[in-house]
Design a protein around this motif. Structure first.
Motif, PDB file in Angstrom:
ATOM      1  N   ASP A  63       0.816  -1.227   0.000  1.00  0.00           N
ATOM      2  CA  ASP A  63       0.000   0.000   0.000  1.00  0.00           C
ATOM      3  C   ASP A  63       0.845   1.270   0.000  1.00  0.00           C
ATOM      4  N   MET A  64       2.149   1.138   0.081  1.00  0.00           N
ATOM      5  CA  MET A  64       3.032   2.305   0.121  1.00  0.00           C
ATOM      6  C   MET A  64       3.449   2.685  -1.294  1.00  0.00           C
ATOM      7  N   ILE A  68       4.878   9.243  -1.271  1.00  0.00           N
ATOM      8  CA  ILE A  68       4.204   9.557  -0.013  1.00  0.00           C
ATOM      9  C   ILE A  68       5.245   9.936   1.039  1.00  0.00           C
ATOM     10  N   ASP A  69       4.822  10.722   2.021  1.00  0.00           N
ATOM     11  CA  ASP A  69       5.777  11.155   3.046  1.00  0.00           C
ATOM     12  C   ASP A  69       5.947  10.086   4.125  1.00  0.00           C
ATOM     13  N   ALA A  71       5.215   9.980   7.315  1.00  0.00           N
ATOM     14  CA  ALA A  71       4.056   9.737   8.185  1.00  0.00           C
ATOM     15  C   ALA A  71       3.040   8.838   7.494  1.00  0.00           C
ATOM     16  N   ALA A  72       2.741   9.122   6.219  1.00  0.00           N
ATOM     17  CA  ALA A  72       1.790   8.301   5.468  1.00  0.00           C
ATOM     18  C   ALA A  72       2.335   6.896   5.258  1.00  0.00           C
ATOM     19  N   GLN A  75       2.041   4.913   8.522  1.00  0.00           N
ATOM     20  CA  GLN A  75       0.641   4.558   8.777  1.00  0.00           C
ATOM     21  C   GLN A  75       0.226   3.387   7.889  1.00  0.00           C
ATOM     22  N   ALA A  76       0.615   3.426   6.623  1.00  0.00           N
ATOM     23  CA  ALA A  76       0.274   2.338   5.702  1.00  0.00           C
ATOM     24  C   ALA A  76       1.006   1.051   6.065  1.00  0.00           C
ATOM     25  N   ARG A 113      10.387  11.779   1.413  1.00  0.00           N
ATOM     26  CA  ARG A 113       9.459  11.004   0.572  1.00  0.00           C
ATOM     27  C   ARG A 113      10.000   9.595   0.300  1.00  0.00           C
TER      28      ARG A 113
END
Length: 200
Positions: A63-64, A68-69, A71-72, A75-76, A113
């Motif tokens: 899902d990554m 994306i940064d 933090a995202a 979370q993923a 990123r």
């Protein structure tokens, strides 16, 4: 009555004969063995790995997605990660807690990123099915004309096998030794996917 019984018996006998004559002959085992033997050695020995059987993707991992940064990404990912940027660089790696050697499996970040991931173990399959331990012929059998071979920067006779993803800016890059065996691979976006020495 006797005559009718004879006609019915004759009709049944004819039907049975026509069924046996039109039945498709079964393929003898020798024929299927010969067909398999006719395949090129590289294609016959290259296992098919569906993209659904691996988390590796041309545009990220699971899902990554690239871009994306942190933090995202965390979370993923949903699990513990090790690694942090140094004082003098914005490029660094994060590894899952269970990874013993970062060379086996690591995620690269630059400028905050997610930009690339590196794999040095045969446990993971690349998008399209390539793996550590395969030879160049097997890689070419899997990826065809998309494979662009480049000489290795440090090892004489070794290569980089670069594959650009269709419809994506992601790049898959296999690294071989001098004997043509894949020793590791990575997926990422340019320019980071082409960094030869990790973050350099």
């Amino acid at each position: 009555m006797k005559r009718q019984l004879l006609i019915v018996a004759a009709a049944l006998a004819l039907a049975a004969c026509s069924r046996s004559d039109t039945a498709a002959p079964s393929t003898p085992p020798a024929a299927s063995t010969a067909a398999a033997a006719a395949l090129p050695a590289s294609a016959a020995s290259t296992p098919a790995v569906a993209d659904s059987d691996t988390m590796a993707r041309y545009d990220g991992y699971g899902d990554m997605r690239f871009g994306i940064d942190e933090a995202a990404f965390e979370q993923a990912w949903g699990g513990e990660l090790k690694g942090a940027p140094g004082q003098d660089s914005t490029c660094f790696y994060k590894t899952p807690k269970w990874v013993r050697r970062s060379a086996d499996f690591a995620f690269m970040f630059e400028g905050g990123r997610f930009v690339r991931y590196d794999v040095g173990t045969a446990k993971e399959a690349a998008p399209g099915g390539g793996k550590v331990g395969m030879d160049e012929a097997q890689i070419r059998a899997l990826y065809g004309a998309r494979v662009q071979a480049q000489p290795h920067k440090y090892v004489a006779g070794a290569k980089y096998l670069r594959i650009t993803a269709p419809g994506s800016n992601g790049v898959l890059l296999f690294e071989t030794d001098a004997q043509g065996k894949v020793t590791r691979w990575r997926v990422g976006v340019p320019p980071q996917v082409d960094y030869v020495e990790g973050c350099n």
